[in-house]
Motif scaffolding. Structure first.
Motif, PDB file in Angstrom:
ATOM      1  N   ILE A 209       4.713  63.771  36.573  1.00  0.00           N
ATOM      2  CA  ILE A 209       5.077  64.545  37.771  1.00  0.00           C
ATOM      3  C   ILE A 209       4.869  63.709  39.031  1.00  0.00           C
ATOM      4  O   ILE A 209       5.716  63.685  39.931  1.00  0.00           O
ATOM      5  CB  ILE A 209       4.253  65.841  37.831  1.00  0.00           C
ATOM      6  CG1 ILE A 209       4.601  66.746  36.643  1.00  0.00           C
ATOM      7  CG2 ILE A 209       4.498  66.579  39.148  1.00  0.00           C
ATOM      8  CD1 ILE A 209       3.737  67.983  36.538  1.00  0.00           C
ATOM      9  N   LEU A 210       3.739  63.010  39.105  1.00  0.00           N
ATOM     10  CA  LEU A 210       3.462  62.160  40.274  1.00  0.00           C
ATOM     11  C   LEU A 210       4.472  61.032  40.385  1.00  0.00           C
ATOM     12  O   LEU A 210       4.912  60.683  41.482  1.00  0.00           O
ATOM     13  CB  LEU A 210       2.037  61.600  40.176  1.00  0.00           C
ATOM     14  CG  LEU A 210       0.891  62.616  40.332  1.00  0.00           C
ATOM     15  CD1 LEU A 210      -0.452  61.944  40.100  1.00  0.00           C
ATOM     16  CD2 LEU A 210       0.936  63.256  41.718  1.00  0.00           C
ATOM     17  N   THR A 211       4.839  60.448  39.233  1.00  0.00           N
ATOM     18  CA  THR A 211       5.832  59.368  39.249  1.00  0.00           C
ATOM     19  C   THR A 211       7.181  59.877  39.749  1.00  0.00           C
ATOM     20  O   THR A 211       7.865  59.216  40.533  1.00  0.00           O
ATOM     21  CB  THR A 211       5.991  58.767  37.842  1.00  0.00           C
ATOM     22  OG1 THR A 211       4.723  58.283  37.390  1.00  0.00           O
ATOM     23  CG2 THR A 211       6.992  57.625  37.851  1.00  0.00           C
ATOM     24  N   SER A 212       7.570  61.062  39.287  1.00  0.00           N
ATOM     25  CA  SER A 212       8.860  61.614  39.702  1.00  0.00           C
ATOM     26  C   SER A 212       8.878  61.949  41.191  1.00  0.00           C
ATOM     27  O   SER A 212       9.947  61.972  41.814  1.00  0.00           O
ATOM     28  CB  SER A 212       9.195  62.858  38.883  1.00  0.00           C
ATOM     29  OG  SER A 212       8.321  63.923  39.196  1.00  0.00           O
ATOM     30  N   LEU A 213       7.693  62.190  41.777  1.00  0.00           N
ATOM     31  CA  LEU A 213       7.624  62.489  43.210  1.00  0.00           C
ATOM     32  C   LEU A 213       8.173  61.341  44.054  1.00  0.00           C
ATOM     33  O   LEU A 213       8.683  61.559  45.155  1.00  0.00           O
ATOM     34  CB  LEU A 213       6.188  62.802  43.623  1.00  0.00           C
ATOM     35  CG  LEU A 213       5.746  64.263  43.540  1.00  0.00           C
ATOM     36  CD1 LEU A 213       4.254  64.392  43.793  1.00  0.00           C
ATOM     37  CD2 LEU A 213       6.519  65.130  44.517  1.00  0.00           C
ATOM     38  N   LEU A 214       8.044  60.117  43.551  1.00  0.00           N
ATOM     39  CA  LEU A 214       8.603  58.961  44.255  1.00  0.00           C
ATOM     40  C   LEU A 214      10.086  59.152  44.514  1.00  0.00           C
ATOM     41  O   LEU A 214      10.582  58.986  45.638  1.00  0.00           O
ATOM     42  CB  LEU A 214       8.385  57.695  43.418  1.00  0.00           C
ATOM     43  CG  LEU A 214       7.226  56.766  43.791  1.00  0.00           C
ATOM     44  CD1 LEU A 214       7.154  55.618  42.807  1.00  0.00           C
ATOM     45  CD2 LEU A 214       7.400  56.239  45.197  1.00  0.00           C
TER      46      LEU A 214
ATOM     47  N   ALA B 190      14.297  61.028  37.958  1.00  0.00           N
ATOM     48  CA  ALA B 190      13.167  61.940  38.161  1.00  0.00           C
ATOM     49  C   ALA B 190      12.912  62.784  36.912  1.00  0.00           C
ATOM     50  O   ALA B 190      11.756  62.993  36.513  1.00  0.00           O
ATOM     51  CB  ALA B 190      13.437  62.839  39.365  1.00  0.00           C
ATOM     52  N   ILE B 191      13.979  63.274  36.278  1.00  0.00           N
ATOM     53  CA  ILE B 191      13.836  64.075  35.062  1.00  0.00           C
ATOM     54  C   ILE B 191      13.281  63.228  33.925  1.00  0.00           C
ATOM     55  O   ILE B 191      12.451  63.689  33.134  1.00  0.00           O
ATOM     56  CB  ILE B 191      15.188  64.708  34.669  1.00  0.00           C
ATOM     57  CG1 ILE B 191      15.629  65.702  35.743  1.00  0.00           C
ATOM     58  CG2 ILE B 191      15.081  65.413  33.319  1.00  0.00           C
ATOM     59  CD1 ILE B 191      17.035  66.232  35.560  1.00  0.00           C
ATOM     60  N   ALA B 192      13.713  61.975  33.846  1.00  0.00           N
ATOM     61  CA  ALA B 192      13.199  61.084  32.802  1.00  0.00           C
ATOM     62  C   ALA B 192      11.695  60.873  32.952  1.00  0.00           C
ATOM     63  O   ALA B 192      10.975  60.759  31.961  1.00  0.00           O
ATOM     64  CB  ALA B 192      13.925  59.740  32.865  1.00  0.00           C
ATOM     65  N   ALA B 193      11.204  60.838  34.192  1.00  0.00           N
ATOM     66  CA  ALA B 193       9.781  60.592  34.429  1.00  0.00           C
ATOM     67  C   ALA B 193       8.917  61.811  34.122  1.00  0.00           C
ATOM     68  O   ALA B 193       7.808  61.674  33.602  1.00  0.00           O
ATOM     69  CB  ALA B 193       9.565  60.158  35.880  1.00  0.00           C
ATOM     70  N   ALA B 194       9.428  63.015  34.431  1.00  0.00           N
ATOM     71  CA  ALA B 194       8.589  64.215  34.333  1.00  0.00           C
ATOM     72  C   ALA B 194       9.058  65.224  33.296  1.00  0.00           C
ATOM     73  O   ALA B 194       8.316  66.142  32.971  1.00  0.00           O
ATOM     74  CB  ALA B 194       8.516  64.898  35.697  1.00  0.00           C
ATOM     75  N   GLY B 195      10.297  65.064  32.787  1.00  0.00           N
ATOM     76  CA  GLY B 195      10.824  66.084  31.896  1.00  0.00           C
ATOM     77  C   GLY B 195      11.144  67.345  32.685  1.00  0.00           C
ATOM     78  O   GLY B 195      11.340  67.292  33.905  1.00  0.00           O
ATOM     79  N   PRO B 196      11.189  68.502  32.036  1.00  0.00           N
ATOM     80  CA  PRO B 196      11.465  69.746  32.755  1.00  0.00           C
ATOM     81  C   PRO B 196      10.476  70.035  33.882  1.00  0.00           C
ATOM     82  O   PRO B 196      10.788  70.771  34.816  1.00  0.00           O
ATOM     83  CB  PRO B 196      11.361  70.807  31.653  1.00  0.00           C
ATOM     84  CG  PRO B 196      11.685  70.076  30.393  1.00  0.00           C
ATOM     85  CD  PRO B 196      11.116  68.699  30.575  1.00  0.00           C
ATOM     86  N   ALA B 197       9.268  69.435  33.803  1.00  0.00           N
ATOM     87  CA  ALA B 197       8.267  69.638  34.855  1.00  0.00           C
ATOM     88  C   ALA B 197       8.692  69.015  36.179  1.00  0.00           C
ATOM     89  O   ALA B 197       7.995  69.160  37.187  1.00  0.00           O
ATOM     90  CB  ALA B 197       6.923  69.048  34.425  1.00  0.00           C
ATOM     91  N   VAL B 198       9.843  68.361  36.199  1.00  0.00           N
ATOM     92  CA  VAL B 198      10.349  67.796  37.451  1.00  0.00           C
ATOM     93  C   VAL B 198      10.568  68.899  38.483  1.00  0.00           C
ATOM     94  O   VAL B 198      10.556  68.640  39.698  1.00  0.00           O
ATOM     95  CB  VAL B 198      11.657  67.010  37.192  1.00  0.00           C
ATOM     96  CG1 VAL B 198      12.820  67.961  36.908  1.00  0.00           C
ATOM     97  CG2 VAL B 198      11.997  66.110  38.370  1.00  0.00           C
ATOM     98  N   LEU B 199      10.777  70.135  38.003  1.00  0.00           N
ATOM     99  CA  LEU B 199      10.928  71.253  38.935  1.00  0.00           C
ATOM    100  C   LEU B 199       9.703  71.403  39.827  1.00  0.00           C
ATOM    101  O   LEU B 199       9.817  71.761  41.008  1.00  0.00           O
ATOM    102  CB  LEU B 199      11.172  72.551  38.156  1.00  0.00           C
ATOM    103  CG  LEU B 199      12.553  72.697  37.502  1.00  0.00           C
ATOM    104  CD1 LEU B 199      12.577  73.900  36.581  1.00  0.00           C
ATOM    105  CD2 LEU B 199      13.634  72.806  38.565  1.00  0.00           C
ATOM    106  N   ILE B 200       8.520  71.122  39.269  1.00  0.00           N
ATOM    107  CA  ILE B 200       7.289  71.174  40.068  1.00  0.00           C
ATOM    108  C   ILE B 200       7.347  70.123  41.177  1.00  0.00           C
ATOM    109  O   ILE B 200       6.964  70.380  42.326  1.00  0.00           O
ATOM    110  CB  ILE B 200       6.051  70.954  39.174  1.00  0.00           C
ATOM    111  CG1 ILE B 200       5.904  72.105  38.176  1.00  0.00           C
ATOM    112  CG2 ILE B 200       4.784  70.828  40.018  1.00  0.00           C
ATOM    113  CD1 ILE B 200       4.753  71.937  37.202  1.00  0.00           C
TER     114      ILE B 200
END
Length: 430
Positions: A189-194, A19-29
């Motif tokens: 961010i959308l990708t990490s939501l998966l 998830a972090i790889a997909a969104a970076g620090p924005a994974v928190l969102i």
């Protein structure tokens, strides 16, 4: 603790890096959005449970008074398919980590141990299963709490002599989604939501226990309220600390050392990597244990009242009131998972995790629809704000589901479509 056991598994220990790889620090969102969504879904589940006069087994027992028998049947089978995939994914994860802890032993031996032990615990009795799952969940929760305490301490007193740095979120405007915060933009961010939705899947497991819980009208809503805060905290806070204490690109490496192990090692705890490995194994086995329970109860729910020979067999209870044959059928998929993981390799876990995200999104959508029907049919059950919030979350989840279809490999979409079609058209009136 059952919900924690189902939700805190490989999604945190294996999926957070992806998830972090997909969104970076924005994974928190992504984690916060998924947490808010989960809260609205689970609040609706609690309302549906407390407004039933008769409690039936399975996810269908929660939604059938509101969406009807056909769609309840659909929800139950999709949920069953979800947890069957969870069984395979978690088994692959625990076997891999056992192989790292004890190298040189074939993975199929570890998989066999996991299958036999998980099946035996579930076959014994509901009480033994609940007690075992309580302590398994307690152990991994304790480690996460220790990690949070250590991380907060390092965040405030760290003088960087241990090698901790905080480059993840630079002083740039997050409103403009600067590359330092969201290197892959909104799409990341959308990708990490998966992965995040897969991680939070299992929180709704408390609803499945409604028919085997003493005083469910009080116990289930209380459990739901308590577990929501804990699950969100146990995901969001550790991820935030990882991003503050370590370079996010190091944290985002799924094949690298666990961020838990890295932090504990740097503060001088001996054999930290081995200790964390044991905790990860316990965490994932706990999820396997919960998955066997969820799949067997869903299968038993669908077979109850069936006049067919197979249906009567699968709905038979032991002297301890345990659906033995449903448990054996559900746990049998563990052996199929051994073969699939051996053939498909590392990519197998990611494929299964993505497929689970598809199906758990569908289940959450059905739970929201059931809650909305309850809210609008019974005045006074929910305020207009709650109705509006539930409707907004339903729309957002629907958009996420469409995004999953568009952005993921066509094989994954077809796989999810087959599950849905089979679940819908297999319905027969009793």
């Amino acid at each position: 603790m059952l919900s924690l056991g189902g939700a805190i598994g490989s999604g945190l220990f294996l999926g957070s890096g992806q998830a972090i790889a997909a969104a970076g620090p924005a994974v928190l969102i992504s984690y916060l959005l998924a947490g808010l969504t989960l809260y609205v879904v689970m609040y609706g589940v609690g309302k549906m449970v407390t407004h039933q006069t008769k409690h039936e087994t399975g996810m269908s027992g929660v939604v059938s008074p509101y969406v009807g028998a056909h769609w309840a049947h659909f929800t139950d089978w999709v949920y069953w398919a979800t947890w069957m995939a969870v069984l395979i994914a978690e088994e692959a994860g625990v076997s891999t980590f056992l192989g790292m802890l004890i190298p040189g032993v074939p993975l199929w031996i570890f998989a066999l141990i996991v299958a036999v032990l998980g099946t035996a615990i579930n076959l014994w009795s509901v009480k033994i299963f609940a007690e075992t799952e309580y302590w398994l969940a307690f152990l991994k929760v304790a480690v996460i709490i220790v990690l949070i305490a250590v991380g907060i301490f390092l965040l405030f007193v760290n003088d960087n002599h241990l090698g901790f740095i905080a480059p993840s979120v630079q002083k740039t405007s997050t409103a403009s989604m600067a590359p330092s915060f969201a290197p892959h933009g909104i799409s990341g961010i959308l990708t990490s939501l998966l992965v995040v939705i897969f991680s939070f899947g299992g929180s709704e497991l408390a609803a499945v226990t409604v028919a085997e819980t003493q005083d469910p009208d009080k116990a289930i809503p209380k459990a739901i309220r308590g577990v929501l805060v804990r699950i969100i905290s146990f995901y969001v806070i550790p991820i935030f600390l990882f991003l503050q204490l370590l370079p996010w690109k190091d944290v985002s490496n799924p094949n690298g050392p666990s961020p838990f192990a890295t932090i504990f090692t740097r503060i001088g705890i001996p054999y930290a990597d081995k200790i964390i490995l044991v905790v990860v194994i316990i965490a994932i086995f706990s999820a396997v244990n919960s998955a066997i329970y969820a799949t067997s109860r869903s299968l038993y729910s669908r077979m109850s009242g069936s006049q067919s020979r197979v249906g009567k067999s699968l709905s038979k209870l032991s002297k301890n009131q345990v659906p033995v044959r449903s448990i054996l059928v559900s746990s049998a998929v563990l052996f199929i998972g051994v073969i699939l993981s051996a053939v498909l390799g590392d990519g197998f876990w990611h494929f299964i995790a993505a497929s689970i995200s598809f199906t758990i999104t569908i289940v959450w959508i059905m739970l929201l629809i059931g809650a909305l029907i309850l809210y609008f049919k019974n005045s006074g059950v929910a305020s207009w704000f709650l109705k509006l919030a539930t409707l907004v979350v339903l729309v957002v989840l629907s958009i996420i589901f469409v995004t999953q279809i568009v952005t993921n490999p066509w094989t994954l979409s077809i796989f999810a479509l087959v599950i849905c079609l089979a679940s819908y058209f297999s319905y027969r009136k009793k």
